[in-house]
Design an enzyme around this catalytic site. Structure first.
Site, PDB file in Angstrom:
ATOM      1  N   GLY A  76       0.816  -1.204   0.000  1.00  0.00           N
ATOM      2  CA  GLY A  76       0.000   0.000   0.000  1.00  0.00           C
ATOM      3  C   GLY A  76       0.847   1.250   0.000  1.00  0.00           C
ATOM      4  N   ASN A  77       0.314   2.320  -0.557  1.00  0.00           N
ATOM      5  CA  ASN A  77       1.052   3.580  -0.598  1.00  0.00           C
ATOM      6  C   ASN A  77       0.140   4.755  -0.910  1.00  0.00           C
ATOM      7  OD1 ASN A  77       1.071   3.235  -3.671  1.00  0.00           O
ATOM      8  ND2 ASN A  77       2.365   1.528  -3.006  1.00  0.00           N
ATOM      9  N   TYR A 132     -23.996  18.234   0.394  1.00  0.00           N
ATOM     10  CA  TYR A 132     -23.731  17.595   1.685  1.00  0.00           C
ATOM     11  C   TYR A 132     -22.487  18.166   2.370  1.00  0.00           C
ATOM     12  CZ  TYR A 132     -22.341  13.847   4.868  1.00  0.00           C
ATOM     13  OH  TYR A 132     -21.942  13.127   5.967  1.00  0.00           O
ATOM     14  N   SER A 168       8.425   4.026  -3.484  1.00  0.00           N
ATOM     15  CA  SER A 168       7.510   2.882  -3.623  1.00  0.00           C
ATOM     16  C   SER A 168       7.657   2.209  -4.988  1.00  0.00           C
ATOM     17  CB  SER A 168       6.078   3.393  -3.472  1.00  0.00           C
ATOM     18  OG  SER A 168       5.170   2.467  -4.009  1.00  0.00           O
ATOM     19  N   SER A 169       7.503   0.888  -5.004  1.00  0.00           N
ATOM     20  CA  SER A 169       7.604   0.172  -6.284  1.00  0.00           C
ATOM     21  C   SER A 169       6.444   0.530  -7.223  1.00  0.00           C
ATOM     22  CB  SER A 169       7.654  -1.336  -6.049  1.00  0.00           C
ATOM     23  OG  SER A 169       6.629  -1.727  -5.174  1.00  0.00           O
ATOM     24  N   ASP A 170       5.423   1.203  -6.705  1.00  0.00           N
ATOM     25  CA  ASP A 170       4.297   1.626  -7.544  1.00  0.00           C
ATOM     26  C   ASP A 170       4.457   3.057  -8.058  1.00  0.00           C
ATOM     27  OD1 ASP A 170       2.534  -0.733  -7.358  1.00  0.00           O
ATOM     28  OD2 ASP A 170       2.565  -0.261  -5.219  1.00  0.00           O
ATOM     29  N   ASP A 224     -23.494   8.061  -3.577  1.00  0.00           N
ATOM     30  CA  ASP A 224     -22.934   9.313  -3.055  1.00  0.00           C
ATOM     31  C   ASP A 224     -21.473   9.478  -3.466  1.00  0.00           C
ATOM     32  OD1 ASP A 224     -25.288   9.807  -1.682  1.00  0.00           O
ATOM     33  OD2 ASP A 224     -24.507   9.184   0.267  1.00  0.00           O
ATOM     34  N   HIS A 265      -5.430  -7.690  -8.831  1.00  0.00           N
ATOM     35  CA  HIS A 265      -4.405  -6.940  -8.122  1.00  0.00           C
ATOM     36  C   HIS A 265      -4.987  -6.222  -6.893  1.00  0.00           C
ATOM     37  CE1 HIS A 265      -0.943  -3.764  -8.492  1.00  0.00           C
ATOM     38  NE2 HIS A 265      -1.082  -4.245  -7.277  1.00  0.00           N
ATOM     39  N   SER A 314       9.964   2.720  -0.489  1.00  0.00           N
ATOM     40  CA  SER A 314       9.722   1.296  -0.732  1.00  0.00           C
ATOM     41  C   SER A 314      10.142   0.453   0.466  1.00  0.00           C
ATOM     42  CB  SER A 314      10.526   0.871  -1.969  1.00  0.00           C
ATOM     43  OG  SER A 314      10.334  -0.503  -2.208  1.00  0.00           O
ATOM     44  N   GLY A 315       9.288  -0.477   0.845  1.00  0.00           N
ATOM     45  CA  GLY A 315       9.671  -1.523   1.798  1.00  0.00           C
ATOM     46  C   GLY A 315       9.972  -1.070   3.218  1.00  0.00           C
ATOM     47  N   HIS A 318      -2.877   3.492  -3.289  1.00  0.00           N
ATOM     48  CA  HIS A 318      -2.955   2.102  -3.740  1.00  0.00           C
ATOM     49  C   HIS A 318      -2.996   1.186  -2.528  1.00  0.00           C
ATOM     50  CE1 HIS A 318      -2.395  -1.605  -5.732  1.00  0.00           C
ATOM     51  NE2 HIS A 318      -1.147  -1.775  -5.354  1.00  0.00           N
ATOM     52  N   HIS A 338      -4.132  -3.171  -1.279  1.00  0.00           N
ATOM     53  CA  HIS A 338      -4.645  -4.504  -1.592  1.00  0.00           C
ATOM     54  C   HIS A 338      -5.719  -4.852  -0.566  1.00  0.00           C
ATOM     55  CE1 HIS A 338      -0.317  -5.386  -3.235  1.00  0.00           C
ATOM     56  NE2 HIS A 338      -1.023  -4.661  -4.082  1.00  0.00           N
TER      57      HIS A 338
HETATM   58 ZN   LIG Z   1      -0.152  -3.545  -5.562  1.00  0.00          ZN
END
Ligand SMILES: [Zn+2]
Length: 219
Positions: free
Chosen positions: A27-28, A213, A73-75, A119, A159, A44-45, A94, A96
């Site tokens: 996640g990131n 709202y 991050s690897s993303d 909404d 993914h 990353s990591g 991102h 999972h």
């Molecule tokens: Zn991923």
């Protein structure tokens, strides 16, 4: 400005943990530096407990590191692609997260069967293509699906979830809400077939929530 954003992006990672959206270092979150072709992203990591504002990485919109001691991050390539092609986007997340990724594993969009979905997402939460990490395939898939789509979330097939927002905080909110509705609609499915909401009503709910709202100052 960058120092503030390092702090904000670092702090928002704690929300991913708080809402149970991530395991280990997956996640990131990233946030665009206003007025510059730069964004701040998680290293990353690095364990969530060890993230600090100083450990965040500043990248240009090609994903090259501009400032920071850690590898990003690897993303990062996917985030960079989104910032390059969607100038209105100020934040990308991102995860999972379990239920949303379970829908992604089936390659099935989450149907709009809850008023909270109408909404937040203005309809179903769409599926993006299967894409391998490395290169621009993931970023291209996100941009192709979300451009012109009401939903700020896409389920990348097999993914997980990518969300976008006007700010990093808005993208985190979308990630939290995406997992919430993914879980509820999944549970509903166990009991039978959820009832669809008429398109007309979806449109009205979306319009009201997006425009009326809440507190004006917080949007
Ligand atoms: Zn991923």
């Amino acid at each position: 400005m960058i120092e503030q954003l390092r702090e904000a992006v670092c702090g928002l990672h704690a929300e991913l943990v708080r809402y149970n959206l991530v395991a280990w270092t997956a996640g990131n979150v990233s946030g665009r530096v206003p007025g510059e072709d730069l964004f701040v992203i998680k290293p990353s990591g690095v364990s969530y407990d060890d993230l600090t504002p100083a450990s965040m990485v500043v990248c240009d919109l090609d994903g090259n590191v501009v400032e920071g001691e850690h590898a990003p991050s690897s993303d990062t390539a996917a985030h960079a692609y989104v910032y390059r092609h969607m100038p209105e986007v100020g934040g990308v997340v991102h995860t999972h997260s379990t239920y949303a990724s379970a829908w992604a594993a089936r390659g099935e969009p989450i149907p709009c069967v809850l008023t909270a979905m109408a909404d937040e997402f203005g309809g179903e939460i769409p599926i993006g293509p299967f894409a391998l990490i490395g290169g621009d395939d993931i970023g291209r898939g996100i941009v192709e699906v979300l451009s012109g789509h009401r939903s700020p979330a896409v389920l990348m097939q097999n993914h997980g979830v990518f969300t976008i927002g006007g700010s990093a905080k808005a993208a985190v909110k979308a990630a939290v809400m995406c997992e919430d509705v993914a879980r509820t609609v999944h549970v509903s499915r166990q009991l039978g077939e959820p009832l669809p909401i008429k398109q007309d009503d979806v449109d009205r709910l979306y319009d009201r929530y997006q425009n009326v709202y809440g507190q004006r100052s917080s949007r």
